[in-house]
Design a protein around this motif. Sequence first.
Motif, PDB file in Angstrom:
ATOM      1  N   LEU A  83     -19.292 -48.551 -68.331  1.00 38.53           N
ATOM      2  CA  LEU A  83     -19.537 -49.508 -67.253  1.00 38.53           C
ATOM      3  C   LEU A  83     -20.498 -50.636 -67.623  1.00 38.53           C
ATOM      4  N   PRO A  84     -21.587 -50.386 -68.331  1.00 41.29           N
ATOM      5  CA  PRO A  84     -22.477 -51.503 -68.655  1.00 41.29           C
ATOM      6  C   PRO A  84     -21.801 -52.625 -69.436  1.00 41.29           C
ATOM      7  N   TRP A  85     -20.789 -52.300 -70.205  1.00 38.30           N
ATOM      8  CA  TRP A  85     -20.065 -53.311 -70.970  1.00 38.30           C
ATOM      9  C   TRP A  85     -18.924 -53.943 -70.169  1.00 38.30           C
ATOM     10  N   LEU A  86     -18.508 -53.283 -69.085  1.00 36.58           N
ATOM     11  CA  LEU A  86     -17.331 -53.734 -68.335  1.00 36.58           C
ATOM     12  C   LEU A  86     -17.639 -54.783 -67.279  1.00 36.58           C
ATOM     13  N   THR A  87     -18.886 -54.880 -66.870  1.00 39.54           N
ATOM     14  CA  THR A  87     -19.236 -55.821 -65.811  1.00 39.54           C
ATOM     15  C   THR A  87     -20.559 -56.507 -66.137  1.00 39.54           C
ATOM     16  N   ALA A  88     -20.631 -57.749 -65.774  1.00 40.28           N
ATOM     17  CA  ALA A  88     -21.866 -58.504 -65.971  1.00 40.28           C
ATOM     18  C   ALA A  88     -22.694 -58.553 -64.690  1.00 40.28           C
ATOM     19  N   ALA A  89     -22.228 -57.882 -63.636  1.00 34.85           N
ATOM     20  CA  ALA A  89     -22.943 -57.892 -62.359  1.00 34.85           C
ATOM     21  C   ALA A  89     -24.342 -57.295 -62.531  1.00 34.85           C
ATOM     22  N   PRO A  90     -25.295 -57.749 -61.742  1.00 33.33           N
ATOM     23  CA  PRO A  90     -26.674 -57.273 -61.879  1.00 33.33           C
ATOM     24  C   PRO A  90     -26.792 -55.762 -61.667  1.00 33.33           C
ATOM     25  N   ALA A  91     -27.547 -55.139 -62.555  1.00 30.42           N
ATOM     26  CA  ALA A  91     -27.849 -53.709 -62.467  1.00 30.42           C
ATOM     27  C   ALA A  91     -28.931 -53.404 -63.476  1.00 30.42           C
ATOM     28  N   LEU A  92     -29.624 -52.320 -63.256  1.00 27.01           N
ATOM     29  CA  LEU A  92     -30.530 -51.784 -64.260  1.00 27.01           C
ATOM     30  C   LEU A  92     -29.684 -50.861 -65.134  1.00 27.01           C
ATOM     31  N   ARG A  93     -29.592 -51.181 -66.427  1.00 28.06           N
ATOM     32  CA  ARG A  93     -28.743 -50.429 -67.345  1.00 28.06           C
ATOM     33  C   ARG A  93     -29.610 -49.507 -68.203  1.00 28.06           C
ATOM     34  N   VAL A  94     -29.328 -48.196 -68.121  1.00 24.21           N
ATOM     35  CA  VAL A  94     -30.144 -47.179 -68.787  1.00 24.21           C
ATOM     36  C   VAL A  94     -29.279 -46.402 -69.775  1.00 24.21           C
ATOM     37  N   TRP A  95     -29.780 -46.240 -70.999  1.00 26.44           N
ATOM     38  CA  TRP A  95     -29.121 -45.417 -72.019  1.00 26.44           C
ATOM     39  C   TRP A  95     -30.040 -44.234 -72.311  1.00 26.44           C
ATOM     40  N   ILE A  96     -29.508 -43.011 -72.173  1.00 21.11           N
ATOM     41  CA  ILE A  96     -30.255 -41.819 -72.575  1.00 21.11           C
ATOM     42  C   ILE A  96     -29.814 -41.471 -73.990  1.00 21.11           C
ATOM     43  N   GLU A  97     -30.725 -41.637 -74.918  1.00 24.99           N
ATOM     44  CA  GLU A  97     -30.481 -41.299 -76.317  1.00 24.99           C
ATOM     45  C   GLU A  97     -30.737 -39.809 -76.508  1.00 24.99           C
ATOM     46  N   SER A  98     -29.951 -39.184 -77.372  1.00 24.67           N
ATOM     47  CA  SER A  98     -30.160 -37.784 -77.706  1.00 24.67           C
ATOM     48  C   SER A  98     -29.453 -37.538 -79.026  1.00 24.67           C
ATOM     49  N   ASP A  99     -30.195 -37.023 -80.011  1.00 24.36           N
ATOM     50  CA  ASP A  99     -29.593 -36.832 -81.332  1.00 24.36           C
ATOM     51  C   ASP A  99     -28.598 -35.668 -81.305  1.00 24.36           C
ATOM     52  N   LEU A 100     -27.798 -35.565 -82.362  1.00 24.87           N
ATOM     53  CA  LEU A 100     -26.733 -34.559 -82.394  1.00 24.87           C
ATOM     54  C   LEU A 100     -27.263 -33.133 -82.247  1.00 24.87           C
ATOM     55  N   PRO A 101     -28.294 -32.704 -82.994  1.00 20.47           N
ATOM     56  CA  PRO A 101     -28.754 -31.318 -82.808  1.00 20.47           C
ATOM     57  C   PRO A 101     -29.177 -31.016 -81.369  1.00 20.47           C
ATOM     58  N   SER A 102     -29.846 -31.961 -80.709  1.00 18.87           N
ATOM     59  CA  SER A 102     -30.268 -31.706 -79.327  1.00 18.87           C
ATOM     60  C   SER A 102     -29.063 -31.648 -78.393  1.00 18.87           C
ATOM     61  N   ARG A 103     -28.063 -32.472 -78.643  1.00 16.06           N
ATOM     62  CA  ARG A 103     -26.868 -32.451 -77.783  1.00 16.06           C
ATOM     63  C   ARG A 103     -26.075 -31.167 -77.990  1.00 16.06           C
ATOM     64  N   VAL A 104     -26.057 -30.651 -79.212  1.00 15.74           N
ATOM     65  CA  VAL A 104     -25.388 -29.367 -79.467  1.00 15.74           C
ATOM     66  C   VAL A 104     -26.131 -28.258 -78.712  1.00 15.74           C
ATOM     67  N   ARG A 105     -27.471 -28.285 -78.736  1.00 15.31           N
ATOM     68  CA  ARG A 105     -28.236 -27.281 -77.982  1.00 15.31           C
ATOM     69  C   ARG A 105     -27.921 -27.374 -76.487  1.00 15.31           C
ATOM     70  N   LYS A 106     -27.868 -28.599 -75.966  1.00 20.57           N
ATOM     71  CA  LYS A 106     -27.590 -28.769 -74.535  1.00 20.57           C
ATOM     72  C   LYS A 106     -26.173 -28.296 -74.187  1.00 20.57           C
ATOM     73  N   ALA A 107     -25.205 -28.585 -75.047  1.00 20.52           N
ATOM     74  CA  ALA A 107     -23.828 -28.134 -74.808  1.00 20.52           C
ATOM     75  C   ALA A 107     -23.747 -26.606 -74.875  1.00 20.52           C
TER      76      ALA A 107
END
Length: 195
Positions: A83-107
Amino acid sequence: MKITVSGLTAAGKTTHARRLADELGLPYFSASQIVSRLSGQPGPWSPRTDAVRAERDIDAEVDRRITRLFETAPAGVFDAWALPWLTAAPALRVWIESDLPSRVRKAYVSELRRGRVPDEQGVQELVNAKDRFSQQQFKVRHKFDLFMDHDIFDIVIDNSAYIPVASIAASDHGIESFHPVFLERIVRTAGLSMP
């Protein structure tokens, strides 16, 4: 106010976007829920979900629906990768970064919460497969690299260190530790008062 929350598989975007919506008293919108409805694959993501997405080519409709919701809703928290790339309408755009090992733990913990004890290698392979599929889909469909093109975001916040081991207790602690940091950063950037 409109806030988009994006991140890779198992970064924590859905958990924290839902909580954020509740805390700010905003409606919550989810691209994943639209994918589930259109694919006929209820519940959390599975490899079959992406197979159906590829077979039926439903992503264009998902993009159309989430963009329409974003453009017509007066306010909300939007849990959506592209969505952040699909529209230029005003919004606060937030990206949650998480490296691969942490995402594997979360999954892995997500599987534990469903009452299953997964194979760690199998979980890593699933996350890798989802990453490859998602990266390819967005590169082909939208010409951006979901893994690298983060200049569009107002906030990039790293969730990697908050769940150091793959257990429900560590996950619960990590969620409770990260969320106030996440909330404070959004409130400060948006010029809001803490709820």
